[in-house]
Design a protein around this motif. Sequence first.
Motif, PDB file in Angstrom:
ATOM      1  N   ILE A  49       0.813  -1.220   0.000  1.00 48.64           N
ATOM      2  CA  ILE A  49       0.000   0.000   0.000  1.00 48.64           C
ATOM      3  C   ILE A  49       0.843   1.266   0.000  1.00 48.64           C
ATOM      4  O   ILE A  49       0.340   2.346  -0.253  1.00 48.64           O
ATOM      5  CB  ILE A  49      -0.997   0.047   1.183  1.00 48.64           C
ATOM      6  CG1 ILE A  49      -0.270   0.031   2.509  1.00 48.64           C
ATOM      7  CG2 ILE A  49      -2.007  -1.064   1.079  1.00 48.64           C
ATOM      8  CD1 ILE A  49      -1.166   0.283   3.699  1.00 48.64           C
ATOM      9  N   ASP A  50       2.132   1.096   0.278  1.00 50.94           N
ATOM     10  CA  ASP A  50       3.045   2.247   0.304  1.00 50.94           C
ATOM     11  C   ASP A  50       4.331   1.894  -0.440  1.00 50.94           C
ATOM     12  O   ASP A  50       5.408   1.836   0.148  1.00 50.94           O
ATOM     13  CB  ASP A  50       3.343   2.641   1.756  1.00 50.94           C
ATOM     14  CG  ASP A  50       4.200   3.892   1.873  1.00 50.94           C
ATOM     15  OD1 ASP A  50       4.286   4.653   0.882  1.00 50.94           O
ATOM     16  OD2 ASP A  50       4.787   4.100   2.947  1.00 50.94           O
TER      17      ASP A  50
ATOM     18  N   ILE B 127      -0.529   6.654   4.297  1.00 51.59           N
ATOM     19  CA  ILE B 127      -1.543   6.133   3.382  1.00 51.59           C
ATOM     20  C   ILE B 127      -2.761   7.044   3.448  1.00 51.59           C
ATOM     21  O   ILE B 127      -3.143   7.519   4.520  1.00 51.59           O
ATOM     22  CB  ILE B 127      -1.929   4.673   3.744  1.00 51.59           C
ATOM     23  CG1 ILE B 127      -2.983   4.126   2.783  1.00 51.59           C
ATOM     24  CG2 ILE B 127      -2.375   4.576   5.168  1.00 51.59           C
ATOM     25  CD1 ILE B 127      -3.291   2.659   2.986  1.00 51.59           C
TER      26      ILE B 127
ATOM     27  N   ARG C 148      -6.709   4.634  -0.567  1.00 57.32           N
ATOM     28  CA  ARG C 148      -5.890   3.410  -0.578  1.00 57.32           C
ATOM     29  C   ARG C 148      -6.243   2.509   0.593  1.00 57.32           C
ATOM     30  O   ARG C 148      -6.281   1.291   0.464  1.00 57.32           O
ATOM     31  CB  ARG C 148      -4.407   3.746  -0.541  1.00 57.32           C
ATOM     32  CG  ARG C 148      -3.853   4.128  -1.873  1.00 57.32           C
ATOM     33  CD  ARG C 148      -2.348   4.361  -1.749  1.00 57.32           C
ATOM     34  NE  ARG C 148      -1.800   4.554  -3.064  1.00 57.32           N
ATOM     35  CZ  ARG C 148      -1.038   3.666  -3.686  1.00 57.32           C
ATOM     36  NH1 ARG C 148      -0.699   2.560  -3.094  1.00 57.32           N
ATOM     37  NH2 ARG C 148      -0.598   3.904  -4.903  1.00 57.32           N
TER      38      ARG C 148
ATOM     39  N   HIS D 157      -9.549   0.685  -0.107  1.00 58.29           N
ATOM     40  CA  HIS D 157      -9.342  -0.418  -1.058  1.00 58.29           C
ATOM     41  C   HIS D 157      -8.663  -1.594  -0.352  1.00 58.29           C
ATOM     42  O   HIS D 157      -9.082  -2.746  -0.504  1.00 58.29           O
ATOM     43  CB  HIS D 157      -8.502   0.058  -2.245  1.00 58.29           C
ATOM     44  CG  HIS D 157      -8.208  -1.031  -3.218  1.00 58.29           C
ATOM     45  ND1 HIS D 157      -9.158  -1.534  -4.082  1.00 58.29           N
ATOM     46  CD2 HIS D 157      -7.083  -1.733  -3.442  1.00 58.29           C
ATOM     47  CE1 HIS D 157      -8.621  -2.504  -4.794  1.00 58.29           C
ATOM     48  NE2 HIS D 157      -7.359  -2.644  -4.428  1.00 58.29           N
TER      49      HIS D 157
END
Length: 174
Positions: A74-75, A82, A86, A89
């Motif tokens: 995610i990062d 974040i 994001r 999701h």
Amino acid sequence: MPQQQQIAQTATANSGDGIGNMTYEQREQLREVFDAIDRSGRGFIPTSKLADIVKLLGLSKPSRETLEGWISGIDPANTGKIDYSRLEHFISLRYDEADQKQEIMNAFKLFKPDAKDAESARITLADLQRISTHLGEHIPDDELREMINIADIGETGGVDFADFTRVMRKTGLF
């Protein structure tokens, strides 16, 4: 109409059902958690809070290795933060995984209906014989043993939940 407006309208129109399997209530809860962490309203939170968020939402606590994989996913730029989109999701995928695990668990319990803890139970030859008889099928014991041997990666003499899950996913049933 500019493309960005069309995308925004489509996202708004589709948001009623949630992303993935997220309900409206789950999205609301996630928003509350996000806002509580992002007290300054900057629009992002530290990735270090991810495990806490997953726990607060009642999802399974990840292993350290899994958590590190999630954070790098995610990062990818390793910013340490974040944004809500994001995060939503990401969390929707965790809810989907939890739902799928429950469906697989329900299927496993068809073979082991009396198991108190399906994750520590094993499907044995006797279980397959019972199911075969119940379905009116005659499958020779040597074929049933072979099914167990193929699925039993840990060579425990039975098919545990992890083996069952792997087989279900490999065969495309889940």
